[in-house]
Scaffold this motif. Sequence first.
Motif, mmCIF file in Angstrom:
data_model
loop_
_atom_site.group_PDB
_atom_site.id
_atom_site.type_symbol
_atom_site.label_atom_id
_atom_site.label_comp_id
_atom_site.label_asym_id
_atom_site.label_seq_id
_atom_site.Cartn_x
_atom_site.Cartn_y
_atom_site.Cartn_z
ATOM 1 N N PHE A 109 0.825 -1.209 0.000
ATOM 2 C CA PHE A 109 0.000 0.000 0.000
ATOM 3 C C PHE A 109 0.860 1.261 0.000
ATOM 4 O O PHE A 109 0.635 2.186 -0.788
ATOM 5 N N LEU A 110 1.860 1.302 0.873
ATOM 6 C CA LEU A 110 2.720 2.487 0.940
ATOM 7 C C LEU A 110 3.544 2.655 -0.325
ATOM 8 O O LEU A 110 3.759 3.782 -0.787
ATOM 9 N N ALA A 111 3.989 1.566 -0.920
ATOM 10 C CA ALA A 111 4.716 1.647 -2.191
ATOM 11 C C ALA A 111 3.800 2.204 -3.280
ATOM 12 O O ALA A 111 4.218 3.048 -4.091
ATOM 13 N N GLN A 112 2.539 1.769 -3.291
ATOM 14 C CA GLN A 112 1.579 2.271 -4.266
ATOM 15 C C GLN A 112 1.248 3.740 -4.032
ATOM 16 O O GLN A 112 0.959 4.476 -4.966
ATOM 17 N N TYR B 266 3.273 2.567 11.495
ATOM 18 C CA TYR B 266 2.601 1.436 10.861
ATOM 19 C C TYR B 266 3.519 0.574 10.010
ATOM 20 O O TYR B 266 3.111 -0.482 9.542
ATOM 21 N N HIS B 267 4.732 1.048 9.790
ATOM 22 C CA HIS B 267 5.631 0.287 8.921
ATOM 23 C C HIS B 267 7.081 0.484 9.357
ATOM 24 O O HIS B 267 7.871 1.098 8.659
ATOM 25 N N TRP C 4 13.170 -4.957 -0.245
ATOM 26 C CA TRP C 4 12.711 -3.648 -0.706
ATOM 27 C C TRP C 4 11.898 -2.892 0.338
ATOM 28 O O TRP C 4 11.845 -1.663 0.323
ATOM 29 N N ARG C 5 11.271 -3.603 1.263
ATOM 30 C CA ARG C 5 10.410 -2.947 2.252
ATOM 31 C C ARG C 5 11.165 -2.000 3.172
ATOM 32 O O ARG C 5 10.591 -1.060 3.718
ATOM 33 N N VAL C 6 12.457 -2.206 3.328
ATOM 34 C CA VAL C 6 13.244 -1.311 4.169
ATOM 35 C C VAL C 6 13.296 0.093 3.559
ATOM 36 O O VAL C 6 13.467 1.079 4.288
ATOM 37 N N VAL D 127 11.490 1.574 -8.205
ATOM 38 C CA VAL D 127 11.522 0.390 -7.337
ATOM 39 C C VAL D 127 10.178 0.250 -6.597
ATOM 40 O O VAL D 127 9.586 -0.836 -6.566
ATOM 41 N N LEU D 128 9.699 1.349 -6.016
ATOM 42 C CA LEU D 128 8.422 1.294 -5.287
ATOM 43 C C LEU D 128 7.256 0.957 -6.218
ATOM 44 O O LEU D 128 6.371 0.171 -5.856
#
Length: 128
Positions: free
Chosen positions: A6-9, A60-61, A68-70, A120-121
């Motif tokens: 969600f945050l990447a989007q 929240y994250h 990649w989440r880092v 990347v995101l």
Amino acid sequence: MQTSIFLAQLIGPVMLAAAVRMIINREGQRAMAKDFLDSPPLIYISGVLVMLAGLAMVLYHNVWVADWRVIVTLLGWMATIGGAIRILCPSAVKKMGAAMIDKPMAMTIGSLVWLVIAVVLLYFGYFA
């Protein structure tokens, strides 16, 4: 993982638009940055908004993994710290910003870094 996606989007398209604008309209970006730095109220309110967004991301994250989440976590921490600096030290922000504006390559490198992070995101948010 859903929060990461969600945050990447959410962040990816905004970063992409900002990076493309910086690349295709460097002089306009420089002029806007100069105007921004000449306005203490804008520095302050942007600090509040950026810090709020960063804190929301961190709360929240706060994911510290070797993938990649880092990137999302680091962006959240950078926003939190950057927002606090804008609130607490607006004169330092003005000084650092003016130094970056005076170095056109700094803005070009920054925009390319933003572009890579955005891609990347977007990839992990929409296509992976």
